[in-house]
Design an enzyme around this catalytic site. Structure first.
Site, PDB file in Angstrom:
ATOM      1  N   GLU A 129       0.819  -1.217   0.000  1.00 24.51           N
ATOM      2  CA  GLU A 129       0.000   0.000   0.000  1.00 24.51           C
ATOM      3  C   GLU A 129       0.848   1.261   0.000  1.00 24.51           C
ATOM      4  O   GLU A 129       1.943   1.288   0.544  1.00 24.51           O
ATOM      5  CB  GLU A 129      -0.846  -0.051   1.285  1.00 24.51           C
ATOM      6  CG  GLU A 129      -1.822   1.080   1.438  1.00 24.51           C
ATOM      7  CD  GLU A 129      -2.257   1.230   2.890  1.00 24.51           C
ATOM      8  OE1 GLU A 129      -2.446   0.226   3.589  1.00 24.51           O
ATOM      9  OE2 GLU A 129      -2.384   2.387   3.318  1.00 24.51           O
ATOM     10  N   LYS A 133      -6.293  -0.632  14.278  1.00 27.49           N
ATOM     11  CA  LYS A 133      -5.877   0.102  15.481  1.00 27.49           C
ATOM     12  C   LYS A 133      -7.045   0.309  16.418  1.00 27.49           C
ATOM     13  O   LYS A 133      -8.189   0.424  15.998  1.00 27.49           O
ATOM     14  CB  LYS A 133      -5.357   1.474  15.076  1.00 27.49           C
ATOM     15  CG  LYS A 133      -3.985   1.434  14.512  1.00 27.49           C
ATOM     16  CD  LYS A 133      -3.331   2.802  14.666  1.00 27.49           C
ATOM     17  CE  LYS A 133      -1.950   2.772  14.082  1.00 27.49           C
ATOM     18  NZ  LYS A 133      -1.962   2.905  12.617  1.00 27.49           N
TER      19      LYS A 133
HETATM   20  N1  PSU Z   1      -4.634   2.144   9.554  1.00 29.67           N
HETATM   21  C1  PSU Z   1      -3.342   2.295   9.892  1.00 29.67           C
HETATM   22  N2  PSU Z   1      -2.521   3.062   9.123  1.00 29.67           N
HETATM   23  C2  PSU Z   1      -2.981   3.669   8.000  1.00 29.67           C
HETATM   24  C3  PSU Z   1      -4.349   3.482   7.643  1.00 29.67           C
HETATM   25  C4  PSU Z   1      -5.126   2.724   8.438  1.00 29.67           C
HETATM   26  O1  PSU Z   1      -2.930   1.759  10.891  1.00 29.67           O
HETATM   27  O2  PSU Z   1      -2.215   4.363   7.307  1.00 29.67           O
HETATM   28  C5  PSU Z   1      -4.844   4.090   6.373  1.00 29.67           C
HETATM   29  C6  PSU Z   1      -5.018   2.951   5.347  1.00 29.67           C
HETATM   30  O3  PSU Z   1      -4.640   3.447   4.084  1.00 29.67           O
HETATM   31  C7  PSU Z   1      -6.495   2.684   5.403  1.00 29.67           C
HETATM   32  C8  PSU Z   1      -7.032   4.076   5.617  1.00 29.67           C
HETATM   33  O4  PSU Z   1      -6.991   2.087   4.228  1.00 29.67           O
HETATM   34  O5  PSU Z   1      -6.133   4.647   6.554  1.00 29.67           O
HETATM   35  C9  PSU Z   1      -8.439   4.083   6.133  1.00 29.67           C
HETATM   36  O6  PSU Z   1      -8.924   5.376   6.128  1.00 29.67           O
HETATM   37  P1  PSU Z   1     -10.484   5.660   6.328  1.00 29.67           P
HETATM   38  O7  PSU Z   1     -10.757   5.335   7.766  1.00 29.67           O
HETATM   39  O8  PSU Z   1     -10.622   7.133   6.028  1.00 29.67           O
HETATM   40  O9  PSU Z   1     -11.202   4.786   5.363  1.00 29.67           O
END
Ligand code: PSU
Ligand code: MN
Length: 309
Positions: free
Chosen positions: A30, A165
């Site tokens: 990613e 997380k």
């Molecule tokens: N969780 C992490 N680190 C991250 C992300 C999530 O521990 O960098 C990032 C990932 O790219 C995930 C995104 O797909 O955040 C999710 O964001 P949202 O909650 O806005 O969908």
């Protein structure tokens, strides 16, 4: 351009093309994690270390991003450097952002959802990251549920991660994944890992103890036409796990600050993650790097087992 094939937008790196031609295992990586998740130059070092870890385990890595109107499947070192240096100037790109990111020829760092989409378009079935997005705390009011979860419901890619997380509501995240029919398999564990900590106190649906067992179950899922992805939950190595109280305190404070500042939408997750890193004086950054590397290695082994299955 009506009916234009997907292929015209895909740009496969030469190494990736070669691996595909030879039927070698591939692992997608990613780019949001690199651009938004870590500061330069740590992020570039990590991106390179992830690719090296995948190669050491006998698979070919492909870091995915959107650049200059192309869906990039594998980045050359100068392209990885560009992404790492851009940092937060790269646009966090999830499913709904992809069309405009391509048409505007911008620099897009792909989330878990978008990385799954690009991987599937390129025929890559295994993807390693840190943690997936999920159901946010208070989603009963805010409706804030990551697009990652619906992507897992529909796109055929296995996501190797350290769970999600605890900024999220992990219990609700599991409920949502169950509703959507997404398997959550623990690698060597009965519990959903909580990212920086090995355990969340919540169970996974099944424990699988080898890459071969995971590959066999993936093969069965897709051979049966059961659309969608799988969460392969891989706990952080014990020597890198953080103290739960430290993590909970930092998360608690970050959540209060986010609420005060009225944070919401796509800015919320990056805000919370950055504040947690600052509040733990970088301890979470070191743990983050360790767990992503661990996930990259497991993903490479699963991709290898899947190629042989
Ligand atoms: N969780 C992490 N680190 C991250 C992300 C999530 O521990 O960098 C990032 C990932 O790219 C995930 C995104 O797909 O955040 C999710 O964001 P949202 O909650 O806005 O969908
Ligand atoms: Mn959200």
């Amino acid at each position: 351009m009506q009916g234009a094939p997907v292929q015209q937008y895909l740009d496969l790196a030469p190494r990736v093309m070669e691996a595909k031609a030879l039927g070698r295992p591939l692992v997608a990586l990613e780019s949001t994690l690199i651009a938004q998740g870590m500061p330069y130059p740590k992020n570039l070092e990590t991106a390179l270390a992830l690719e090296a870890a995948v190669r050491e385990e006998g698979a070919e890595p492909a870091t995915l991003a959107i650049m200059d109107g192309h869906l990039k499947i594998g980045l050359a070192e100068d392209e990885l450097t560009r992404l790492a240096k851009a940092g937060k100037d790269a646009v966090k790109t999830s499913r709904r952002d992809i069309p405009l990111m391509v048409a505007s020829k911008g620099l897009g760092a792909t989330t878990v959802a978008a990385t799954m989409i690009l991987a599937a378009m390129a025929g890559i079935r295994v993807f390693a990251t840190g943690g997936i997005g999920g159901v946010h705390r208070g989603a009963q009011q805010s409706f804030d549920i990551s697009a990652d979860l619906d992507e897992l419901a529909q796109t055929d890619v296995a996501v190797v991660c350290a769970g999600a997380k605890s900024v999220l509501d992990l219990g609700l995240t599991l409920e949502y994944l169950e509703t959507k029919g997404v398997p959550v398999w623990g690698y060597g564990t009965d519990q959903l890992p909580a990212f920086y900590c090995r355990d969340s106190g919540l169970g996974v649906d099944a424990r699988l103890d080898s890459p071969e067992a995971i590959a066999a179950a993936l093969k069965a899922k897709w051979a049966l036409g059961l659309k969608g992805g799988v969460v392969v939950a891989n706990p952080i190595p014990a020597e890198h796990a953080l103290d739960r109280r430290l993590v909970d305190m930092a998360i608690g404070q970050a959540l209060v600050e986010a609420e005060k500042q009225g944070m919401g939408g796509k800015a919320l997750t990056p805000f919370l993650l950055q504040r947690v890193t600052e509040l733990t004086e970088g301890q979470t950054l070191a743990a983050n790097i360790a767990l992503v590397l661990n996930n990259a290695r497991l993903a490479a082994k699963i991709a290898g087992a899947l190629a042989r299955a």
